[in-house]
Design a protein around this motif. Structure first.
Motif, mmCIF file in Angstrom:
data_model
loop_
_atom_site.group_PDB
_atom_site.id
_atom_site.type_symbol
_atom_site.label_atom_id
_atom_site.label_comp_id
_atom_site.label_asym_id
_atom_site.label_seq_id
_atom_site.Cartn_x
_atom_site.Cartn_y
_atom_site.Cartn_z
ATOM 1 N N ARG A 214 -38.656 -20.603 -8.972
ATOM 2 C CA ARG A 214 -38.388 -21.750 -9.833
ATOM 3 C C ARG A 214 -38.918 -23.014 -9.150
ATOM 4 O O ARG A 214 -38.926 -23.098 -7.913
ATOM 5 N N PRO A 215 -39.367 -23.992 -9.921
ATOM 6 C CA PRO A 215 -39.964 -25.193 -9.322
ATOM 7 C C PRO A 215 -38.912 -26.111 -8.715
ATOM 8 O O PRO A 215 -37.768 -26.170 -9.176
ATOM 9 N N LEU A 216 -39.297 -26.806 -7.687
ATOM 10 C CA LEU A 216 -38.446 -27.794 -7.034
ATOM 11 C C LEU A 216 -39.213 -29.109 -7.014
ATOM 12 O O LEU A 216 -40.365 -29.151 -6.600
ATOM 13 N N HIS A 217 -38.572 -30.162 -7.479
ATOM 14 C CA HIS A 217 -39.209 -31.468 -7.565
ATOM 15 C C HIS A 217 -38.560 -32.434 -6.573
ATOM 16 O O HIS A 217 -37.392 -32.259 -6.191
ATOM 17 N N PRO A 218 -39.277 -33.483 -6.153
ATOM 18 C CA PRO A 218 -38.704 -34.440 -5.201
ATOM 19 C C PRO A 218 -37.361 -35.017 -5.639
ATOM 20 O O PRO A 218 -36.454 -35.192 -4.818
ATOM 21 N N HIS A 219 -37.218 -35.289 -6.941
ATOM 22 C CA HIS A 219 -35.945 -35.850 -7.411
ATOM 23 C C HIS A 219 -34.797 -34.855 -7.232
ATOM 24 O O HIS A 219 -33.648 -35.256 -7.023
ATOM 25 N N ASP A 220 -35.093 -33.559 -7.285
ATOM 26 C CA ASP A 220 -34.063 -32.544 -7.060
ATOM 27 C C ASP A 220 -33.466 -32.672 -5.660
ATOM 28 O O ASP A 220 -32.296 -32.338 -5.443
ATOM 29 N N LEU A 221 -34.270 -33.142 -4.712
ATOM 30 C CA LEU A 221 -33.787 -33.313 -3.343
ATOM 31 C C LEU A 221 -32.735 -34.422 -3.276
ATOM 32 O O LEU A 221 -31.734 -34.304 -2.564
ATOM 33 N N ARG A 222 -32.960 -35.491 -4.025
ATOM 34 C CA ARG A 222 -31.977 -36.586 -4.066
ATOM 35 C C ARG A 222 -30.674 -36.117 -4.700
ATOM 36 O O ARG A 222 -29.581 -36.437 -4.231
ATOM 37 N N VAL A 223 -30.800 -35.346 -5.781
ATOM 38 C CA VAL A 223 -29.613 -34.829 -6.457
ATOM 39 C C VAL A 223 -28.861 -33.859 -5.551
ATOM 40 O O VAL A 223 -27.629 -33.903 -5.458
ATOM 41 N N ALA A 224 -29.593 -32.984 -4.874
ATOM 42 C CA ALA A 224 -28.964 -32.023 -3.964
ATOM 43 C C ALA A 224 -28.269 -32.744 -2.813
ATOM 44 O O ALA A 224 -27.167 -32.375 -2.397
ATOM 45 N N PHE A 225 -28.901 -33.795 -2.310
ATOM 46 C CA PHE A 225 -28.327 -34.597 -1.225
ATOM 47 C C PHE A 225 -27.023 -35.252 -1.670
ATOM 48 O O PHE A 225 -25.994 -35.169 -0.986
ATOM 49 N N ALA A 226 -27.050 -35.897 -2.843
ATOM 50 C CA ALA A 226 -25.860 -36.577 -3.352
ATOM 51 C C ALA A 226 -24.731 -35.593 -3.642
ATOM 52 O O ALA A 226 -23.564 -35.838 -3.307
ATOM 53 N N THR A 227 -25.069 -34.464 -4.260
ATOM 54 C CA THR A 227 -24.062 -33.457 -4.594
ATOM 55 C C THR A 227 -23.431 -32.879 -3.337
ATOM 56 O O THR A 227 -22.214 -32.680 -3.263
ATOM 57 N N HIS A 228 -24.247 -32.628 -2.321
ATOM 58 C CA HIS A 228 -23.739 -32.089 -1.048
ATOM 59 C C HIS A 228 -22.789 -33.082 -0.382
ATOM 60 O O HIS A 228 -21.712 -32.700 0.111
ATOM 61 N N LEU A 229 -23.165 -34.341 -0.363
ATOM 62 C CA LEU A 229 -22.315 -35.359 0.268
ATOM 63 C C LEU A 229 -20.964 -35.457 -0.424
ATOM 64 O O LEU A 229 -19.933 -35.654 0.227
ATOM 65 N N TYR A 230 -20.972 -35.321 -1.742
ATOM 66 C CA TYR A 230 -19.725 -35.475 -2.504
ATOM 67 C C TYR A 230 -18.853 -34.223 -2.439
ATOM 68 O O TYR A 230 -17.654 -34.304 -2.170
ATOM 69 N N GLN A 231 -19.451 -33.061 -2.681
ATOM 70 C CA GLN A 231 -18.675 -31.826 -2.788
ATOM 71 C C GLN A 231 -18.359 -31.196 -1.436
ATOM 72 O O GLN A 231 -17.280 -30.642 -1.248
ATOM 73 N N ILE A 232 -19.293 -31.249 -0.507
ATOM 74 C CA ILE A 232 -19.131 -30.571 0.777
ATOM 75 C C ILE A 232 -18.683 -31.525 1.882
ATOM 76 O O ILE A 232 -17.734 -31.232 2.619
ATOM 77 N N ALA A 233 -19.357 -32.668 1.988
ATOM 78 C CA ALA A 233 -19.055 -33.596 3.079
ATOM 79 C C ALA A 233 -17.880 -34.514 2.781
ATOM 80 O O ALA A 233 -17.331 -35.138 3.690
ATOM 81 N N GLY A 234 -17.486 -34.619 1.507
ATOM 82 C CA GLY A 234 -16.332 -35.440 1.153
ATOM 83 C C GLY A 234 -16.581 -36.933 1.164
ATOM 84 O O GLY A 234 -15.637 -37.725 1.305
ATOM 85 N N CYS A 235 -17.835 -37.360 0.999
ATOM 86 C CA CYS A 235 -18.142 -38.789 0.958
ATOM 87 C C CYS A 235 -17.678 -39.393 -0.368
ATOM 88 O O CYS A 235 -17.597 -38.698 -1.385
ATOM 89 N N THR A 236 -17.387 -40.681 -0.357
ATOM 90 C CA THR A 236 -16.974 -41.360 -1.580
ATOM 91 C C THR A 236 -18.200 -41.745 -2.404
ATOM 92 O O THR A 236 -19.330 -41.786 -1.896
ATOM 93 N N LEU A 237 -17.969 -42.040 -3.682
ATOM 94 C CA LEU A 237 -19.064 -42.455 -4.552
ATOM 95 C C LEU A 237 -19.718 -43.736 -4.043
ATOM 96 O O LEU A 237 -20.941 -43.901 -4.125
#
Length: 275
Positions: A214-237
């Protein structure tokens, strides 16, 4: 020169916008001209009332944010005193994100397999900082504080400067990559210019297709980064908003993908029980 003509020229000469963004914004301007929309609160509000009824929510929301940004440029250029878009009622679409999720660990594995060393480190920087594609493309060596482990992002949207932290491992790899260079763009072509946008995107997409089908685009990296910080790392919005360079936490919320697989399992279980 009309406002639309000015904005069209501005988009064609503004280096911090990607080709995709320029294409989309110019299309928005054409639609605005086609519908005889003026830069007034009344005209813009009527236009977006029409869009909500006729277009998909994503289209209306994207066009709303595009014209907000372009209105800000008209103010900066002193063509208008205030941005009328700020008085247009915001478009809100409440729904659970259903787009395909690329876990951050998966994106990092893909990036590490890219053969081209420049593109590999380029996307590693994006995946570990959440930078936009064009922000990373224009990073200068002088913007990196190697001892302080930080990066100054100079080319953010809305002329917003921000400083983001860098991991020690990433900084060490940047040191090795740069060798003796102390000035200029971090990621350069053989001619010393910014790396080719299409070639970089292709390298990422190609490697993702090979590894995951499946294709991966640069913007997907930003989304993956933000989602990881929120769901896994527990960072605030608010923390994530500042890292991504968003003007509003509402924009940041759109980057946080829900654990849709889990939600679908719940819905499937409920529907099966009901049957």
């Amino acid at each position: 020169m009309t406002h639309i003509d000015y904005l069209d020229y501005y988009l064609l000469t503004h280096i911090t916008y990607s080709k995709q963004t320029v294409k989309a914004y110019r299309s928005d301007l054409r639609q605005m001209k086609k519908n005889y929309v003026e830069w007034s609160v009344k005209s813009l509000q009527s236009y977006f009332d029409y869009l909500i009824q006729q277009c998909k929510p994503a289209t209306a929301m994207r066009r709303y944010h595009a014209l907000m940004a372009l209105g800000n440029e008209l103010v900066r250029a002193k063509r208008i005193k205030t941005n009328p878009m700020k008085q247009v009622r915001p478009i809100v679409h409440q729904y659970v994100q259903q787009r395909e999720h690329h876990p951050l660990e998966e994106t990092i594995q893909t990036i590490q397999k890219i053969d081209h060393p420049t593109y590999r480190l380029f996307f590693e920087l994006i995946s570990q900082t959440g930078l936009r594609f064009m922000e990373a493309r224009l990073v200068s060596i002088e913007d990196i504080q190697f001892d302080g482990l930080t990066l100054l992002v100079r080319h953010g949207k809305g002329r917003r400067l921000r400083t983001v932290p860098l991991g020690e491992g990433l900084v060490n790899r940047l040191r090795i990559f740069l060798r003796e260079r102390t000035t200029g763009l971090v990621f350069q072509s053989v001619r010393g210019q910014a790396i080719n946008e299409q070639s970089a995107r292709y390298a990422l997409r190609k490697q993702s297709m090979i590894m995951h089908g499946r294709p991966l685009h640069p913007h997907d990296l930003r989304v993956a980064f933000a989602t990881h910080l929120y769901q896994i790392a527990g960072c605030t919005l608010v923390e994530i908003q500042r890292l991504l360079g968003h003007g509003s936490s509402r924009t940041t919320e759109g980057y946080i993908l829900s654990q849709e697989t889990r939600l679908r399992q719940i819905m499937n279980t409920l529907s099966a029980s009901a049957g």
